[in-house]
Enzyme design. Structure first.
Site, PDB file in Angstrom:
ATOM      1  N   HIS A  37       0.765  -0.686  -0.036  1.00  0.00           N
ATOM      2  CA  HIS A  37       0.269   0.266   0.159  1.00  0.00           C
ATOM      3  C   HIS A  37       1.243   1.007   0.467  1.00  0.00           C
ATOM      4  O   HIS A  37       0.753   2.295  -0.770  1.00  0.00           O
ATOM      5  CB  HIS A  37      -0.869   0.134   1.277  1.00  0.00           C
ATOM      6  N   HIS A  57       4.411   6.897   5.289  1.00  0.00           N
ATOM      7  CA  HIS A  57       2.862   7.565   5.619  1.00  0.00           C
ATOM      8  C   HIS A  57       2.680   7.105   7.055  1.00  0.00           C
ATOM      9  O   HIS A  57       1.534   7.280   7.892  1.00  0.00           O
ATOM     10  CB  HIS A  57       2.033   7.927   4.988  1.00  0.00           C
ATOM     11  N   GLU A 102       1.488   5.700  12.889  1.00  0.00           N
ATOM     12  CA  GLU A 102       0.686   5.528  13.170  1.00  0.00           C
ATOM     13  C   GLU A 102       0.850   3.328  13.397  1.00  0.00           C
ATOM     14  O   GLU A 102       0.099   3.656  14.506  1.00  0.00           O
ATOM     15  CB  GLU A 102      -0.124   5.951  12.094  1.00  0.00           C
ATOM     16  N   ASP A 103       0.932   2.703  12.679  1.00  0.00           N
ATOM     17  CA  ASP A 103       0.752   1.597  12.744  1.00  0.00           C
ATOM     18  C   ASP A 103       1.761   0.367  12.877  1.00  0.00           C
ATOM     19  O   ASP A 103       1.465  -0.432  13.294  1.00  0.00           O
ATOM     20  CB  ASP A 103       0.452   0.825  11.408  1.00  0.00           C
ATOM     21  N   ASP A 106      -2.847   8.294  -1.159  1.00  0.00           N
ATOM     22  CA  ASP A 106      -3.569   7.161   0.446  1.00  0.00           C
ATOM     23  C   ASP A 106      -4.789   7.437   0.298  1.00  0.00           C
ATOM     24  O   ASP A 106      -5.149   5.590  -0.409  1.00  0.00           O
ATOM     25  CB  ASP A 106      -2.865   7.919   1.634  1.00  0.00           C
ATOM     26  N   ASP A 149     -23.034  17.801 -21.775  1.00  0.00           N
ATOM     27  CA  ASP A 149     -22.823  16.926 -20.453  1.00  0.00           C
ATOM     28  C   ASP A 149     -21.941  15.407 -20.769  1.00  0.00           C
ATOM     29  O   ASP A 149     -21.188  15.283 -20.124  1.00  0.00           O
ATOM     30  CB  ASP A 149     -24.051  16.300 -20.372  1.00  0.00           C
TER      31      ASP A 149
HETATM   32 MN    MN Z   1      -1.919   4.351   4.544  1.00  0.00          MN
END
Ligand code: MN
Length: 718
Positions: free
Chosen positions: A55, A79, A83-84, A146, A266
């Site tokens: 990811h 990134h 956090e993880d 992300d 359109d």
């Molecule tokens: Mn992410």
């Protein structure tokens, strides 16, 4: 790793993607970040079961399409680490530098925002927050990529989770991409969300689109061919492109205009890309020459660019068959900006920042958002739904749980605390901002997380009135201070009542005080005591309400020459300058040959000098009657050095009916000054109530009575 586990994009692949537009890339650093991120995420997996690290790498790859700088690419790789994984800000900063650590931290903060279903209404707030808290727009660029990758791979998630993410994407991320001028990103995010939120709607658009193509044949081919021909005839060098719009764009136009699926304008969009600005206008001339311009649909965003840097000429023309088509005309450089928006600022070409003259300086871009944005002008644009305004008058901070608190600019932790709950505000004793202890007057900044430290029994301070800016906090503080003042006045009133009753040989029982309150028409005993404590009424008045016969006739004030009782006939007295005793205080006299008696407060330090001469001590007390305001006392006061403070203090003193006989500055600092205020007062109750009044004033930092004046001679007099 399991068999078959692999990373879809290797470090070499990624470096190759970056090198294409930035040959001077720091390949070693990218490889380092890749290895570091891969090792940290190790065996973590995505919902699909694949390795998690796929990811972040995919996010980095998306950013290479926008030709972003190394810092942004590395931020994408890292990134999710803070956090993880066990990575910390400090470690990232040490390995990859402060800039990247800041960026990763910024993305982490955005990730931690709690966007729950009830907060869809808050979408606008969140979009503002995103912009406001990202001083560095690269944080948003990474966050958008992300989200784009997560949306592209959303099928692996549970259906409820899919719906929630799609909603967020529609409400927050897609409009955000639009505001940043990244049209392709906006369109793709919308379409991915549309797929989840309204699969039937999307399918029906596609079905009808296919039918239309069957009926009309390859419209794009035909129209681009016609246009190329016209431009060539006019001698204008230009490329012509046509494309079908995304299903969501078509669907929305149909909803907005309540129209059937029929208008070409359109469904298809055409673009003419020219080498120069001048060619744009020449191309426009050629197109308008050949086809009829539809009135009201012409916009020149080249001479008047939009705030997000967008430049283009828009026009709609109709052919002989009456079918309308939309045409955008712009230069190649304008096109880059239109697609990548603010990201164009960080784009690299050949190892240097690309010098696109139309690239928007992000700082200026943010600044332009502060100006009024005319949504009317933007009718044709996808951005018109949301009115741009900038939020320079607001800051957004987080609770430790990640909830957003919106405050006016200049707000402090006190405001934050009261915004959460009055109880939290009242009990506040300190604050941590981003985990660091800060003074309560600290001005909060966007994106900071604020942790309020509370303690039981704490109550709001008068000085907070200067610190708080929100009405909610200020009102709560004032309310609490009034309550507290009242409690203090009652306590003081009780003391004064006791001594007043003692003086006439009676007890200030609750019964006696309630009787007095009734006689004096106050609502209750506390009311009476508060008024007594604040010197609104005198102890003498209270006593006389219950025992009128015990007091000398009311009316005349006590003559200052006869204010002290216990002197021999003909003996005169002076008040000691050192302790400045006031009527109501316990006193003692020291006799002097030929000078009468000097009256000291019973606790005056100077009295120690006469300890071995008991024959000179004289028992004295003050007259019980009411005294005129002629007795000197000195206060030492420390004030905030603000315009008008001293004036306000003097006014307050005047209102208590005390006289100021002199002011003397002791000390002047830039923010504070200390001064002595020489006052003339009635008695000690008068002094106490005056001090309370001043203490309650927010500009007063400290106040005390000066009782040790005059170094050389205790016998000098007031
Ligand atoms: Mn992410």
């Amino acid at each position: 790793m399991k068999d078959g586990d692999h990373l879809e994009i290797s470090a070499d692949d990624l470096i190759a993607l970056v090198s294409r537009y930035n040959p001077k890339t720091n390949a070693d650093l990218i490889r380092d970040a890749y290895d570091y991120g891969r090792d940290l995420h190790a065996e973590q997996r995505r919902h699909s079961g694949e390795l998690y690290f796929n990811h972040p790498v995919a996010v980095a790859a998306i950013l290479t399409e926008q030709q972003l700088d190394d810092a942004t690419i590395i931020t994408a790789l890292l990134h999710d680490t803070i956090e993880d994984t066990k990575a910390s800000y400090a470690e990232v900063s040490e390995r990859f530098g402060e800039e990247i650590a800041e960026l990763v931290d910024g993305v982490t903060k955005l990730t931690n925002l709690q966007l729950t279903s009830t907060e869809t209404k808050q979408a606008e707030n969140f979009r503002k927050l995103f912009m406001a808290m990202s001083k560095d727009l690269r944080v948003i660029l990474v966050k958008l990529s992300d989200r784009l990758h997560n949306m592209r791979t959303i099928r692996a998630m549970k259906p409820e989770k899919q719906a929630q993410k799609a909603r967020e994407t529609m409400d927050i991320y897609a409009p955000l991409a639009g505001r940043m001028g990244m049209q392709w990103m906006r369109e793709e995010l919308e379409d991915l969300a549309f797929r989840v939120l309204n699969p039937e709607g999307r399918a029906s658009i596609i079905r009808r689109f296919i039918n239309l193509q069957k009926e009309t044949g390859d419209v794009i081919q035909r129209i681009t061919g016609d246009m190329r021909h016209e431009l060539e005839k006019a001698g204008v060098e230009a490329d012509v492109f046509g494309r079908a719009k995304k299903p969501y764009s078509i669907w929305r136009k149909m909803q907005e205009k309540d129209q059937a699926f029929s208008r070409l304008s359109d469904i298809y969009g055409f673009r003419i890309i020219t080498p120069s600005e001048e060619d744009c206008y020449r191309a426009l001339g050629a197109i308008h020459q050949r086809w009829r311009a539809v009135p009201g649909r012409f916009k020149d965003y080249i001479s008047q660019p939009k705030t997000n840097g967008y430049r283009s000429i828009h026009t709609t023309v109709s052919g002989r068959d009456g079918k309308r088509v939309e045409v955008q005309i712009r230069t190649g450089q304008m096109h880059d900006v239109a697609e990548t928006g603010v990201a164009a600022h960080w784009s690299y070409r050949d190892g240097v920042r690309s010098r696109n003259p139309f690239a928007v300086d992000p700082a200026r871009w943010i600044a332009t958002l502060t100006e009024q944005f005319d949504a009317e002008d933007d009718h044709q644009d996808f951005l018109e739904a949301v009115k741009l305004e900038m939020y320079s008058d607001q800051v957004f901070c987080f609770t430790p749980k990640g909830e957003v608190v919106k405050l006016p600019r200049g707000a402090t932790p006190i405001d934050f605390a009261f915004a959460i709950h009055t109880r939290i505000g009242s009990a506040c004793v300190g604050a941590k901002v981003d985990h660091m202890r800060v003074p309560l007057w600290t001005r909060l900044k966007n994106g900071q997380s604020v942790d309020i430290i509370t303690a039981e029994g704490q109550s709001p301070q008068a000085t907070w009135l200067d610190i708080a800016v929100t009405g909610k906090a200020r009102a709560a503080i004032r309310r609490a201070l009034r309550e507290e003042d009242k409690a203090r006045f009652i306590k003081l009133g009780r003391e004064l009542a006791r001594s007043a009753f003692d003086n006439v040989g009676r007890k200030a029982t609750d019964k006696a005080l309630s009787t007095a309150a009734r006689a004096m028409r106050f609502s209750d005993r506390d009311d009476l005591l508060a008024r007594l404590g604040s010197a609104e009424i005198t102890g003498r008045e209270v006593v006389s309400a219950v025992y009128p016969q015990l007091l000398p006739k009311k009316g005349a004030e006590v003559d200052a020459k006869r204010a002290v009782i216990g002197l021999s006939p003909g003996q005169s007295f002076e008040r000691a300058f050192c302790c400045q005793p006031l009527p109501g205080e316990r006193i003692v006299g020291i006799t002097f040959k030929g000078r009468g008696v000097v009256v000291h407060a019973i606790d005056c330090d100077r009295l120690s000098a006469y300890e071995d001469q008991p024959e000179r001590w004289l028992d004295l007390h003050w007259h019980e009657g009411s005294h005129p305001a002629v007795y000197g006392a000195t206060l030492e006061v420390t004030l905030n050095n603000d315009a008008g403070t001293l004036g306000r203090i003097c006014t307050l003193i005047g209102e208590t009916r005390a006289n100021i006989s002199d002011l003397q500055f002791v000390d002047r600092k830039p923010d504070f000054y200390r001064l002595l205020i020489y006052l003339e007062l009635r008695d000690v109750a008068h002094l106490h109530s005056l001090m309370l009044t001043l203490e309650a004033e927010s500009d007063v930092a400290a106040i005390s009575r000066c009782r040790n004046l005059g170094n050389e001679s205790a016998e000098s007099t007031a």
